[in-house]
Design a protein around this motif. Structure first.
Motif, PDB file in Angstrom:
ATOM      1  N   ILE A  82       0.837  -1.199   0.000  1.00 15.24           N
ATOM      2  CA  ILE A  82       0.000   0.000   0.000  1.00 15.24           C
ATOM      3  C   ILE A  82       0.875   1.254   0.000  1.00 15.24           C
ATOM      4  O   ILE A  82       0.545   2.260  -0.629  1.00 15.24           O
ATOM      5  CB  ILE A  82      -0.950  -0.012   1.217  1.00 15.24           C
ATOM      6  CG1 ILE A  82      -1.990  -1.101   1.034  1.00 15.24           C
ATOM      7  CG2 ILE A  82      -1.620   1.331   1.415  1.00 15.24           C
ATOM      8  CD1 ILE A  82      -2.824  -1.370   2.266  1.00 15.24           C
ATOM      9  N   ALA A  83       2.010   1.200   0.681  1.00 15.34           N
ATOM     10  CA  ALA A  83       2.858   2.381   0.828  1.00 15.34           C
ATOM     11  C   ALA A  83       3.765   2.637  -0.370  1.00 15.34           C
ATOM     12  O   ALA A  83       4.245   3.765  -0.539  1.00 15.34           O
ATOM     13  CB  ALA A  83       3.717   2.240   2.079  1.00 15.34           C
ATOM     14  N   VAL A  84       4.018   1.652  -1.207  1.00 19.33           N
ATOM     15  CA  VAL A  84       4.962   1.819  -2.319  1.00 19.33           C
ATOM     16  C   VAL A  84       4.620   3.016  -3.211  1.00 19.33           C
ATOM     17  O   VAL A  84       5.491   3.832  -3.503  1.00 19.33           O
ATOM     18  CB  VAL A  84       5.091   0.517  -3.136  1.00 19.33           C
ATOM     19  CG1 VAL A  84       5.707   0.754  -4.498  1.00 19.33           C
ATOM     20  CG2 VAL A  84       5.933  -0.476  -2.373  1.00 19.33           C
ATOM     21  N   PRO A  85       3.380   3.180  -3.660  1.00 18.96           N
ATOM     22  CA  PRO A  85       3.110   4.340  -4.520  1.00 18.96           C
ATOM     23  C   PRO A  85       3.342   5.678  -3.819  1.00 18.96           C
ATOM     24  O   PRO A  85       3.718   6.654  -4.452  1.00 18.96           O
ATOM     25  CB  PRO A  85       1.634   4.192  -4.897  1.00 18.96           C
ATOM     26  CG  PRO A  85       1.288   2.791  -4.630  1.00 18.96           C
ATOM     27  CD  PRO A  85       2.197   2.327  -3.544  1.00 18.96           C
ATOM     28  N   LEU A  86       3.129   5.703  -2.517  1.00 22.75           N
ATOM     29  CA  LEU A  86       3.310   6.953  -1.784  1.00 22.75           C
ATOM     30  C   LEU A  86       4.777   7.231  -1.499  1.00 22.75           C
ATOM     31  O   LEU A  86       5.186   8.381  -1.348  1.00 22.75           O
ATOM     32  CB  LEU A  86       2.519   6.898  -0.478  1.00 22.75           C
ATOM     33  CG  LEU A  86       1.027   6.656  -0.658  1.00 22.75           C
ATOM     34  CD1 LEU A  86       0.370   6.373   0.677  1.00 22.75           C
ATOM     35  CD2 LEU A  86       0.378   7.840  -1.340  1.00 22.75           C
ATOM     36  N   LEU A  87       5.589   6.200  -1.409  1.00 23.08           N
ATOM     37  CA  LEU A  87       7.006   6.365  -1.110  1.00 23.08           C
ATOM     38  C   LEU A  87       7.859   6.458  -2.372  1.00 23.08           C
ATOM     39  O   LEU A  87       8.981   6.968  -2.321  1.00 23.08           O
ATOM     40  CB  LEU A  87       7.505   5.181  -0.269  1.00 23.08           C
ATOM     41  CG  LEU A  87       6.845   4.988   1.082  1.00 23.08           C
ATOM     42  CD1 LEU A  87       7.342   3.700   1.713  1.00 23.08           C
ATOM     43  CD2 LEU A  87       7.117   6.165   1.983  1.00 23.08           C
ATOM     44  N   TRP A  88       7.333   5.956  -3.482  1.00 23.57           N
ATOM     45  CA  TRP A  88       8.133   5.828  -4.703  1.00 23.57           C
ATOM     46  C   TRP A  88       8.577   7.181  -5.238  1.00 23.57           C
ATOM     47  O   TRP A  88       9.730   7.400  -5.513  1.00 23.57           O
ATOM     48  CB  TRP A  88       7.319   5.075  -5.748  1.00 23.57           C
ATOM     49  CG  TRP A  88       8.130   4.668  -6.932  1.00 23.57           C
ATOM     50  CD1 TRP A  88       8.297   5.363  -8.086  1.00 23.57           C
ATOM     51  CD2 TRP A  88       8.889   3.481  -7.067  1.00 23.57           C
ATOM     52  NE1 TRP A  88       9.099   4.675  -8.935  1.00 23.57           N
ATOM     53  CE2 TRP A  88       9.482   3.507  -8.342  1.00 23.57           C
ATOM     54  CE3 TRP A  88       9.120   2.392  -6.249  1.00 23.57           C
ATOM     55  CZ2 TRP A  88      10.295   2.488  -8.801  1.00 23.57           C
ATOM     56  CZ3 TRP A  88       9.927   1.373  -6.710  1.00 23.57           C
ATOM     57  CH2 TRP A  88      10.505   1.441  -7.971  1.00 23.57           C
ATOM     58  N   ARG A  89       7.648   8.091  -5.404  1.00 24.17           N
ATOM     59  CA  ARG A  89       7.974   9.418  -5.931  1.00 24.17           C
ATOM     60  C   ARG A  89       6.911  10.404  -5.488  1.00 24.17           C
ATOM     61  O   ARG A  89       5.784  10.021  -5.167  1.00 24.17           O
ATOM     62  CB  ARG A  89       8.059   9.391  -7.448  1.00 24.17           C
ATOM     63  CG  ARG A  89       6.780   8.991  -8.110  1.00 24.17           C
ATOM     64  CD  ARG A  89       6.954   8.837  -9.605  1.00 24.17           C
ATOM     65  NE  ARG A  89       5.779   8.161 -10.119  1.00 24.17           N
ATOM     66  CZ  ARG A  89       5.138   8.545 -11.171  1.00 24.17           C
ATOM     67  NH1 ARG A  89       5.552   9.565 -11.861  1.00 24.17           N
ATOM     68  NH2 ARG A  89       4.089   7.898 -11.593  1.00 24.17           N
ATOM     69  N   ASP A 101       0.247  16.058   2.913  1.00 18.83           N
ATOM     70  CA  ASP A 101       0.989  16.661   4.004  1.00 18.83           C
ATOM     71  C   ASP A 101       1.349  15.650   5.093  1.00 18.83           C
ATOM     72  O   ASP A 101       1.730  16.019   6.181  1.00 18.83           O
ATOM     73  CB  ASP A 101       0.199  17.831   4.605  1.00 18.83           C
ATOM     74  CG  ASP A 101      -1.151  17.398   5.147  1.00 18.83           C
ATOM     75  OD1 ASP A 101      -1.558  16.262   4.857  1.00 18.83           O
ATOM     76  OD2 ASP A 101      -1.781  18.197   5.859  1.00 18.83           O
ATOM     77  N   ARG A 102       1.258  14.400   4.790  1.00 28.50           N
ATOM     78  CA  ARG A 102       1.584  13.366   5.772  1.00 28.50           C
ATOM     79  C   ARG A 102       3.015  12.891   5.582  1.00 28.50           C
ATOM     80  O   ARG A 102       3.561  12.926   4.492  1.00 28.50           O
ATOM     81  CB  ARG A 102       0.618  12.202   5.623  1.00 28.50           C
ATOM     82  CG  ARG A 102      -0.775  12.562   6.066  1.00 28.50           C
ATOM     83  CD  ARG A 102      -1.726  11.423   5.758  1.00 28.50           C
ATOM     84  NE  ARG A 102      -3.039  11.666   6.287  1.00 28.50           N
ATOM     85  CZ  ARG A 102      -3.939  12.436   5.705  1.00 28.50           C
ATOM     86  NH1 ARG A 102      -3.663  13.047   4.590  1.00 28.50           N
ATOM     87  NH2 ARG A 102      -5.125  12.592   6.239  1.00 28.50           N
ATOM     88  N   ASP A 103       3.599  12.388   6.656  1.00 27.97           N
ATOM     89  CA  ASP A 103       4.933  11.804   6.609  1.00 27.97           C
ATOM     90  C   ASP A 103       4.759  10.298   6.390  1.00 27.97           C
ATOM     91  O   ASP A 103       4.606   9.530   7.338  1.00 27.97           O
ATOM     92  CB  ASP A 103       5.671  12.101   7.912  1.00 27.97           C
ATOM     93  CG  ASP A 103       7.118  11.685   7.863  1.00 27.97           C
ATOM     94  OD1 ASP A 103       7.556  11.209   6.794  1.00 27.97           O
ATOM     95  OD2 ASP A 103       7.811  11.846   8.877  1.00 27.97           O
ATOM     96  N   TYR A 104       4.739   9.881   5.123  1.00 28.52           N
ATOM     97  CA  TYR A 104       4.437   8.491   4.792  1.00 28.52           C
ATOM     98  C   TYR A 104       5.493   7.508   5.294  1.00 28.52           C
ATOM     99  O   TYR A 104       5.142   6.428   5.769  1.00 28.52           O
ATOM    100  CB  TYR A 104       4.213   8.336   3.291  1.00 28.52           C
ATOM    101  CG  TYR A 104       2.945   9.017   2.837  1.00 28.52           C
ATOM    102  CD1 TYR A 104       1.707   8.556   3.260  1.00 28.52           C
ATOM    103  CD2 TYR A 104       2.981  10.127   2.015  1.00 28.52           C
ATOM    104  CE1 TYR A 104       0.536   9.173   2.865  1.00 28.52           C
ATOM    105  CE2 TYR A 104       1.816  10.757   1.614  1.00 28.52           C
ATOM    106  CZ  TYR A 104       0.599  10.274   2.045  1.00 28.52           C
ATOM    107  OH  TYR A 104      -0.550  10.889   1.655  1.00 28.52           O
ATOM    108  N   PRO A 105       6.793   7.811   5.212  1.00 25.68           N
ATOM    109  CA  PRO A 105       7.764   6.863   5.775  1.00 25.68           C
ATOM    110  C   PRO A 105       7.570   6.655   7.280  1.00 25.68           C
ATOM    111  O   PRO A 105       7.650   5.527   7.766  1.00 25.68           O
ATOM    112  CB  PRO A 105       9.117   7.510   5.470  1.00 25.68           C
ATOM    113  CG  PRO A 105       8.866   8.368   4.287  1.00 25.68           C
ATOM    114  CD  PRO A 105       7.468   8.866   4.450  1.00 25.68           C
TER     115      PRO A 105
END
Length: 141
Positions: A82-89, A101-105
Motif C-alpha cells: 500500500i505504501a509503495v506508490p506513496l514512497l516511490w515518488r 501533508d503526511r509523513d508516509y515513511p
C-alpha cells in the motif's frame, strides 16, 4: 435458471467488450503493466514468498508461533504494498489539501512497529500461558 445465466453471461461479455474498447487507445501504455505484473509476480514475488515459507517452516517449529509470524509477515507485506506508490515518488499532480501533508515513511514505520509489537505481545502471552498450563500438569501428584 438457464435464461438467468445466459442473461448474466451476455451482460458480462458486453461489459468486458466495452472495457476492452475503452482500453484500446491506451493499450501501448497499459500493455507493459498488464503483462509486467504477472511476470513480476511469477519471477520475483512467488519464489521469494516460497523461500520465506520454507525458511519459516524450518526455523520456527511451534505451529502457533509460525502462524502468528506468518500473519505478521502478511500484514507487513500488505502495508508495504500500500505504501509503495506513496514512497516511490512525489505526486505529479497539484497537491490535494489534506492528503500529501503526511509523513508516509514515518506512518509506514509506525504501522509496521504496531503490527510486530502486537505479534510479540501475543506470542509472549501465549508462551506464558502454555508454560503455566504445562507447570500445572507436572505439579500434580
Amino acid at each position: 435458471m438457464r435464461a438467468v445465466r445466459l442473461l448474466l453471461f451476455v451482460v458480462g461479455a458486453a461489459a468486458t467488450a466495452y472495457g476492452g474498447w475503452l482500453l484500446l487507445p491506451q493499450l501501448a501504455t497499459t500493455l507493459p503493466w498488464l503483462i509486467g505484473g504477472p511476470v513480476l509476480h511469477d519471477v520475483l514475488v512467488a519464489p521469494l514468498v516460497g523461500l520465506a515459507g520454507l525458511t519459516l517452516g524450518r526455523l520456527v517449529t511451534d505451529r502457533l508461533r509460525r502462524a502468528w509470524i506468518a500473519a505478521g509477515l502478511l500484514a507487513s507485506v500488505t502495508l508495504l504494498l500500500i505504501a509503495v506508490p506513496l514512497l516511490w515518488r512525489p505526486p505529479s499532480a497539484p497537491p490535494n489539501p489534506g492528503l500529501p501533508d503526511r509523513d508516509y515513511p514515518l506512518g509506514l514505520a509506525v504501522g509496521l512497529a504496531v503490527v510486530w509489537a502486537v505479534i510479540v505481545i501475543v506470542l509472549v502471552v501465549a508462551t506464558t500461558v502454555k508454560r503455566g498450563v504445562t507447570d500445572r500438569r507436572t505439579d500434580r501428584p
